[in-house]
Design a protein around this motif. Structure first.
Motif, short mmCIF file in Angstrom:
data_model
loop_
_atom_site.label_atom_id
_atom_site.label_comp_id
_atom_site.label_asym_id
_atom_site.label_seq_id
_atom_site.Cartn_x
_atom_site.Cartn_y
_atom_site.Cartn_z
N GLU A 27 14.42 12.77 4.18
CA GLU A 27 12.97 12.88 4.38
C GLU A 27 12.17 11.93 3.48
O GLU A 27 10.95 11.82 3.64
N ASP A 28 12.83 11.27 2.54
CA ASP A 28 12.12 10.34 1.64
C ASP A 28 11.45 9.23 2.44
O ASP A 28 11.96 8.79 3.47
N HIS A 29 10.33 8.77 1.93
CA HIS A 29 9.62 7.64 2.55
C HIS A 29 10.18 6.36 1.93
O HIS A 29 10.03 6.12 0.74
N LEU A 30 10.83 5.55 2.78
CA LEU A 30 11.49 4.33 2.32
C LEU A 30 10.88 3.10 2.96
O LEU A 30 10.63 3.07 4.16
N ALA A 41 0.83 -1.21 0.00
CA ALA A 41 0.00 0.00 0.00
C ALA A 41 0.87 1.26 0.00
O ALA A 41 0.58 2.22 -0.73
N LEU A 42 1.93 1.26 0.78
CA LEU A 42 2.82 2.44 0.82
C LEU A 42 3.59 2.60 -0.48
O LEU A 42 3.79 3.72 -0.95
N ILE A 43 4.01 1.49 -1.07
CA ILE A 43 4.71 1.55 -2.35
C ILE A 43 3.78 2.13 -3.43
O ILE A 43 4.19 2.95 -4.24
N GLN A 44 2.51 1.73 -3.39
CA GLN A 44 1.55 2.22 -4.38
C GLN A 44 1.24 3.70 -4.20
O GLN A 44 0.76 4.35 -5.13
N THR A 45 1.50 4.25 -3.02
CA THR A 45 1.24 5.67 -2.79
C THR A 45 2.52 6.51 -2.86
O THR A 45 2.54 7.64 -2.39
N GLY A 46 3.59 5.93 -3.43
CA GLY A 46 4.78 6.72 -3.72
C GLY A 46 6.01 6.46 -2.89
O GLY A 46 7.06 7.06 -3.14
#
Length: 139
Positions: A85-88, A28-33
């Protein structure tokens, strides 16, 4: 009796410092960027990996003639490719390397890092989308 509590307490503290999510939450997180950071070896990655638009392979461990050793440039390589700050979402084969990598990244100042528990094996077991050499040949 207190001796048997210490390993459990250490494991709890280690895992609580790194936010671990399951493969469905990761998807779900990968699909939102969110960026998927695969920390497996290059060979493991080439044999198949999570199917994600934003994916990066930076090995946490390297194969050497003396066995696997921690990649001394891991944090440097991630810092060159990503902002703090990137979401990893960090994943590996079974979930152990990614937990260590996530802990290292958080300690280095990365703010939005999640460990994908169960790794690629759990991703495949849950029949989530993968990118493999075989899949490309079938097209």
């Amino acid at each position: 009796m207190a001796v048997s509590v210490i390993p459990f307490l250490l494991l709890f503290l280690l895992s609580s410092s790194a936010a671990t999510i399951d493969v469905h939450q990761a998807k779900a997180l990968i699909q939102t960027g969110s960026l998927y950071l695969d920390v497996r070896t290059v060979e493991e990655f080439q044999n198949g990996h999570v199917d994600a638009v934003n994916i990066l392979n930076i090995p946490y461990m390297l194969n050497t003639p003396n066995g696997k050793v921690k990649n001394p440039d891991f944090l440097k390589e991630v810092s060159l490719a990503c902002n703090k700050e990137d979401h990893l979402i960090v994943g590996c084969q079974l979930g152990m390397r990614s937990l260590s990598a996530t802990t290292d990244l958080l300690s280095d100042g990365f703010k939005n890092v999640k460990d994908m528990g169960g790794g690629y094996v759990d991703w495949v077991k849950n029949k989530l989308p993968v990118n493999t050499p075989l899949a490309k040949e079938e097209l």
